[in-house]
Design a protein around this motif. Structure first.
Motif, PDB file in Angstrom:
ATOM      1  N   MET A   1       7.588   4.924   5.825  1.00  0.00           N
ATOM      2  CA  MET A   1       7.127   3.602   6.186  1.00  0.00           C
ATOM      3  C   MET A   1       5.611   3.469   5.998  1.00  0.00           C
ATOM      4  O   MET A   1       5.118   2.384   5.748  1.00  0.00           O
ATOM      5  CB  MET A   1       7.546   3.324   7.638  1.00  0.00           C
ATOM      6  N   THR A   2       4.851   4.573   6.095  1.00  0.00           N
ATOM      7  CA  THR A   2       3.397   4.502   5.938  1.00  0.00           C
ATOM      8  C   THR A   2       3.018   3.927   4.581  1.00  0.00           C
ATOM      9  O   THR A   2       2.108   3.098   4.488  1.00  0.00           O
ATOM     10  CB  THR A   2       2.772   5.897   6.122  1.00  0.00           C
ATOM     11  N   ALA A   3       3.722   4.317   3.525  1.00  0.00           N
ATOM     12  CA  ALA A   3       3.432   3.775   2.201  1.00  0.00           C
ATOM     13  C   ALA A   3       3.673   2.273   2.172  1.00  0.00           C
ATOM     14  O   ALA A   3       2.919   1.530   1.539  1.00  0.00           O
ATOM     15  CB  ALA A   3       4.280   4.479   1.148  1.00  0.00           C
ATOM     16  N   HIS A   4       4.715   1.823   2.862  1.00  0.00           N
ATOM     17  CA  HIS A   4       4.988   0.383   2.928  1.00  0.00           C
ATOM     18  C   HIS A   4       3.870  -0.342   3.666  1.00  0.00           C
ATOM     19  O   HIS A   4       3.516  -1.464   3.300  1.00  0.00           O
ATOM     20  CB  HIS A   4       6.316   0.112   3.618  1.00  0.00           C
ATOM     21  N   LEU A   5       3.290   0.278   4.693  1.00  0.00           N
ATOM     22  CA  LEU A   5       2.195  -0.363   5.428  1.00  0.00           C
ATOM     23  C   LEU A   5       0.976  -0.540   4.537  1.00  0.00           C
ATOM     24  O   LEU A   5       0.322  -1.590   4.574  1.00  0.00           O
ATOM     25  CB  LEU A   5       1.848   0.436   6.680  1.00  0.00           C
ATOM     26  N   LEU A   7       1.102  -0.885   1.314  1.00  0.00           N
ATOM     27  CA  LEU A   7       1.503  -1.925   0.376  1.00  0.00           C
ATOM     28  C   LEU A   7       1.322  -3.312   1.001  1.00  0.00           C
ATOM     29  O   LEU A   7       0.793  -4.223   0.369  1.00  0.00           O
ATOM     30  CB  LEU A   7       2.955  -1.710  -0.056  1.00  0.00           C
ATOM     31  N   VAL A   8       1.730  -3.451   2.239  1.00  0.00           N
ATOM     32  CA  VAL A   8       1.576  -4.731   2.937  1.00  0.00           C
ATOM     33  C   VAL A   8       0.093  -5.072   3.094  1.00  0.00           C
ATOM     34  O   VAL A   8      -0.304  -6.226   2.912  1.00  0.00           O
ATOM     35  CB  VAL A   8       2.321  -4.709   4.292  1.00  0.00           C
ATOM     36  N   ILE A  27      -3.307  -7.469  -7.498  1.00  0.00           N
ATOM     37  CA  ILE A  27      -1.933  -7.805  -7.897  1.00  0.00           C
ATOM     38  C   ILE A  27      -1.325  -6.668  -8.708  1.00  0.00           C
ATOM     39  O   ILE A  27      -0.185  -6.266  -8.471  1.00  0.00           O
ATOM     40  CB  ILE A  27      -1.903  -9.145  -8.660  1.00  0.00           C
ATOM     41  N   ALA A  28      -2.085  -6.116  -9.645  1.00  0.00           N
ATOM     42  CA  ALA A  28      -1.583  -5.015 -10.478  1.00  0.00           C
ATOM     43  C   ALA A  28      -1.260  -3.785  -9.636  1.00  0.00           C
ATOM     44  O   ALA A  28      -0.306  -3.055  -9.951  1.00  0.00           O
ATOM     45  CB  ALA A  28      -2.598  -4.673 -11.561  1.00  0.00           C
ATOM     46  N   ARG A  29      -2.025  -3.540  -8.576  1.00  0.00           N
ATOM     47  CA  ARG A  29      -1.778  -2.382  -7.710  1.00  0.00           C
ATOM     48  C   ARG A  29      -0.646  -2.633  -6.713  1.00  0.00           C
ATOM     49  O   ARG A  29      -0.087  -1.690  -6.159  1.00  0.00           O
ATOM     50  CB  ARG A  29      -3.047  -2.021  -6.946  1.00  0.00           C
ATOM     51  N   THR A  30      -0.310  -3.904  -6.491  1.00  0.00           N
ATOM     52  CA  THR A  30       0.630  -4.276  -5.439  1.00  0.00           C
ATOM     53  C   THR A  30       1.996  -4.680  -5.963  1.00  0.00           C
ATOM     54  O   THR A  30       3.003  -4.467  -5.306  1.00  0.00           O
ATOM     55  CB  THR A  30       0.022  -5.438  -4.616  1.00  0.00           C
ATOM     56  N   TRP A  31       2.041  -5.249  -7.159  1.00  0.00           N
ATOM     57  CA  TRP A  31       3.263  -5.823  -7.711  1.00  0.00           C
ATOM     58  C   TRP A  31       3.663  -5.124  -9.007  1.00  0.00           C
ATOM     59  O   TRP A  31       2.817  -4.844  -9.849  1.00  0.00           O
ATOM     60  CB  TRP A  31       3.035  -7.302  -8.040  1.00  0.00           C
ATOM     61  N   ALA A  32       4.964  -4.917  -9.199  1.00  0.00           N
ATOM     62  CA  ALA A  32       5.489  -4.431 -10.472  1.00  0.00           C
ATOM     63  C   ALA A  32       5.226  -5.497 -11.543  1.00  0.00           C
ATOM     64  O   ALA A  32       5.076  -6.683 -11.228  1.00  0.00           O
ATOM     65  CB  ALA A  32       6.989  -4.165 -10.354  1.00  0.00           C
ATOM     66  N   GLU A  33       5.164  -5.079 -12.803  1.00  0.00           N
ATOM     67  CA  GLU A  33       4.893  -6.017 -13.909  1.00  0.00           C
ATOM     68  C   GLU A  33       5.874  -7.187 -13.929  1.00  0.00           C
ATOM     69  O   GLU A  33       5.492  -8.315 -14.212  1.00  0.00           O
ATOM     70  CB  GLU A  33       4.966  -5.287 -15.251  1.00  0.00           C
ATOM     71  N   ASP A  34       7.146  -6.905 -13.632  1.00  0.00           N
ATOM     72  CA  ASP A  34       8.176  -7.939 -13.699  1.00  0.00           C
ATOM     73  C   ASP A  34       8.574  -8.453 -12.316  1.00  0.00           C
ATOM     74  O   ASP A  34       9.672  -8.980 -12.117  1.00  0.00           O
ATOM     75  CB  ASP A  34       9.406  -7.414 -14.432  1.00  0.00           C
ATOM     76  N   VAL A  79      11.149  -3.905   3.108  1.00  0.00           N
ATOM     77  CA  VAL A  79      10.110  -4.099   4.108  1.00  0.00           C
ATOM     78  C   VAL A  79      10.095  -5.573   4.510  1.00  0.00           C
ATOM     79  O   VAL A  79      10.390  -6.448   3.697  1.00  0.00           O
ATOM     80  CB  VAL A  79       8.721  -3.643   3.587  1.00  0.00           C
ATOM     81  N   ARG A  80       9.809  -5.820   5.777  1.00  0.00           N
ATOM     82  CA  ARG A  80       9.682  -7.194   6.261  1.00  0.00           C
ATOM     83  C   ARG A  80       8.449  -7.288   7.144  1.00  0.00           C
ATOM     84  O   ARG A  80       8.046  -6.320   7.794  1.00  0.00           O
ATOM     85  CB  ARG A  80      10.921  -7.653   7.017  1.00  0.00           C
ATOM     86  N   PHE A  81       7.862  -8.468   7.145  1.00  0.00           N
ATOM     87  CA  PHE A  81       6.664  -8.689   7.946  1.00  0.00           C
ATOM     88  C   PHE A  81       6.473 -10.184   8.153  1.00  0.00           C
ATOM     89  O   PHE A  81       6.960 -11.003   7.373  1.00  0.00           O
ATOM     90  CB  PHE A  81       5.430  -8.072   7.278  1.00  0.00           C
ATOM     91  N   SER A  82       5.782 -10.516   9.223  1.00  0.00           N
ATOM     92  CA  SER A  82       5.487 -11.917   9.540  1.00  0.00           C
ATOM     93  C   SER A  82       3.998 -12.143   9.418  1.00  0.00           C
ATOM     94  O   SER A  82       3.201 -11.224   9.594  1.00  0.00           O
ATOM     95  CB  SER A  82       5.980 -12.252  10.947  1.00  0.00           C
ATOM     96  N   TRP A  83       3.632 -13.381   9.145  1.00  0.00           N
ATOM     97  CA  TRP A  83       2.246 -13.714   8.852  1.00  0.00           C
ATOM     98  C   TRP A  83       1.892 -15.097   9.369  1.00  0.00           C
ATOM     99  O   TRP A  83       2.772 -15.906   9.663  1.00  0.00           O
ATOM    100  CB  TRP A  83       1.992 -13.644   7.350  1.00  0.00           C
ATOM    101  N   ASP A  84       0.596 -15.336   9.448  1.00  0.00           N
ATOM    102  CA  ASP A  84       0.047 -16.650   9.770  1.00  0.00           C
ATOM    103  C   ASP A  84      -0.905 -17.034   8.648  1.00  0.00           C
ATOM    104  O   ASP A  84      -1.627 -16.183   8.115  1.00  0.00           O
ATOM    105  CB  ASP A  84      -0.777 -16.623  11.061  1.00  0.00           C
TER     106      ASP A  84
END
Length: 122
Positions: A1-5, A7-8, A27-34, A79-84
């Motif tokens: 889960m630490t890797a997911h944190l 990423l978030v 974006i390049a570090r956070t999202w896959a190309e597709d 992974v799931r998370f809430s935001w404001d």
């Protein structure tokens, strides 16, 4: 889960970055190309589409920031998370929850967003 944190954290950094070059790097570090993002109001495909979508949000809501509103959680590659979405005065004007699928490289393959609280139309 630490890797997911981590990423978030990068996800929010990308959404809050106003400098286009730095945002593209995040974006390049956070999202896959597709990768894809979809919620009731927005959609973006690939790095270009996600960048354009985030840029449009910055134009519509200048000086607003996204912040994590509760601890992220997940299992496996989910992974799931809430935001404001916070206005310059400090009030949360929109609240939502996002659900992401993480690829083998540790980047988002897809994110589906839900709007939990939106402003009432005048």
């Amino acid at each position: 889960m630490t890797a997911h944190l981590d990423l978030v954290d990068r996800y929010f950094a990308a959404w809050n970055e106003t400098d286009a070059a730095r945002r593209r790097e995040l974006i390049a570090r956070t999202w896959a190309e597709d990768a894809s993002y979809v919620d009731p109001l927005l959609a973006g495909e690939g790095h270009d589409g996600i960048d354009a979508m985030i840029g449009a949000v910055h134009e519509r809501f200048p000086r607003h920031v996204f912040r994590l509103s509760a601890a992220a959680d997940g299992f496996g590659n989910y992974v799931r998370f809430s935001w404001d979405l916070v206005a310059p005065g400090g009030e949360a004007i929109v609240k939502g929850s996002d659900f992401g699928v993480v690829d083998a490289a540790g980047r988002f393959k897809s994110v589906t967003g839900f709007l939990d609280v939106v402003p009432q139309a005048a």
